[in-house]
Design an enzyme around this catalytic site. Sequence first.
Site, short mmCIF file in Angstrom:
data_model
loop_
_atom_site.label_atom_id
_atom_site.label_comp_id
_atom_site.label_asym_id
_atom_site.label_seq_id
_atom_site.Cartn_x
_atom_site.Cartn_y
_atom_site.Cartn_z
N LYS A 81 0.85 -1.20 0.00
CA LYS A 81 0.00 0.00 0.00
C LYS A 81 0.88 1.24 0.00
O LYS A 81 1.91 1.29 0.69
CB LYS A 81 -0.92 -0.02 1.22
CG LYS A 81 -1.96 1.11 1.23
CD LYS A 81 -2.92 0.95 2.41
CE LYS A 81 -3.97 2.04 2.45
NZ LYS A 81 -4.92 1.88 3.57
N SER A 156 -9.82 1.89 2.49
CA SER A 156 -8.92 2.65 1.65
C SER A 156 -7.86 1.80 0.95
O SER A 156 -7.17 2.27 0.04
CB SER A 156 -8.21 3.72 2.48
OG SER A 156 -7.40 3.13 3.49
N SER A 180 -10.24 -0.56 6.70
CA SER A 180 -9.62 -0.38 5.38
C SER A 180 -8.90 -1.60 4.84
O SER A 180 -8.45 -1.59 3.70
CB SER A 180 -8.65 0.81 5.42
OG SER A 180 -9.38 2.01 5.52
#
Length: 508
Positions: A81, A156, A180
């Site tokens: 990420k 996210s 997330s």
Amino acid sequence: MARSFDTLTAAEIAAGIAAGDFSAAEVCAAALDAIAAREPEVQAFLQVTPELAQEAAARIDAARAAGEALGPLAGVPVAIKDNMNLAGTRTTCASRMLENYESPYTATCVARMLAAGCIPVGKANMDEFAFGSSTDSSAFHPTNNPWDTARVPGGSSGGSAAAVAAGMVPLSLGSDTGGSIRQPAALCGVVGMKPTYGAVSRYGVVAFGSSLDQVGPFGRTVADVALAMDALVAGGRDPYDSTSQEVAPTFAAAVAAAGGGLSGARIGMVPAFMEATGLTAEVRRGVERAASALEAAGAELVEVDLPHIDAAIAAYYVIGPAEAFSNLARFDGIRYGYQEPGCANLAQQSALSRAHGFGDEAKRRQMLGAYLLSSGVYDTYYYAAQKARTLITADYTAAFAQVDAILMPATPHAAFRHGEISDPTQMYLSDMYTISLNIAGNGGIVVPVGLGEDTGLPMAAQLVAPAFADERLVTYAAVIERALADAATGAPVLGVAPACAGKGGELA
């Protein structure tokens, strides 16, 4: 006969390289080929890193040729990420504010995955600064759900989840502040785990909410996620993170022990969760399938109550924005990050840099946080939210005095279409089943349970365990996974999204 790279689990890749069935260089090439073929439709990445990947693969092959011991994930491609620093890459947090920021060091969580032998193939897309539940707030491009590219992958950590669901990587890392990891895992049909707060170091991860953030893995199988967890906690407590705790790397062993059944285990069910407004019938049926699997393995289902859980979303959207306001104050247009050109003074420099460097959701949350921490408002909202946090944590403690784990939905519905939810408050409700775990600090895991009868999209169930009892999560999730697996092949109930499967990435 050639076979597709995406048919192999992380465990199979590492075992195949150790046995000499194929090289790390061959796996690396197949992964990069799969990304090239599938990425135009999915858009899971912000940066692909072929040079770093090839260098890592070469080191693994050289170590094997020299007879050296290989790491447990040697040669396994991983996506990271883009809020996690990795030297040699940009770490943008999907924001114009950090568009050109080059990582000067590597986050502990990333370093530990690399130490276990993983090959870093790229930085995954996300909602800007992790603010969102759709990955549509990325400043660069949205990510599409591999099961239906007209729909969101969740957020996210949507890029991390989509990369695994599309078969571009068997493992990825995400961060979870209010769901997330777990929400995009559910929407993309992969396994996603948020460990207990403090189990995995946050050093080198750009902060959103410092008391809420936690790093965790995505994978297509529970066993792969367990291997990733062992890598993330190996090395013990991180001296660079004051919240880091000592956690034993026993997750893979816990999965291996899951075949013995669950006799004596007590699994909690929260009636209010299963009857909540907005929960679709197909999601409810999916959770019921998971409950039946646990019961068939010998577990007892027990009703439990979390009386203050209704306050979780309100508490989160006070604490989260307040901490985000504090953490993002460093991006002032002066020290680093986007700098507005042609400014006459420092005040103008800071104001215009922040106005043009941040997107709408990042501005919204910082403005809300600034208000909530202002004089005369702090006591009314922030202090009340912290009291609610204490009550919610106590509710979970009381529930875990009766049961070993709690089973609940992960999301109220299947993946929604891009732009379908435009009201921010409605978007926030996408995390109604995940937020309370970040409030309390407990660990949670999401496991796929099949496709919904109404939408044909991935469905999932969520398991929650007491703090630092995360081995239970992988044990119970493995039981569900095996119960719902294909009877003939043993393959998990959901594999790579059909539109992506076998598209690029062949191994000889």
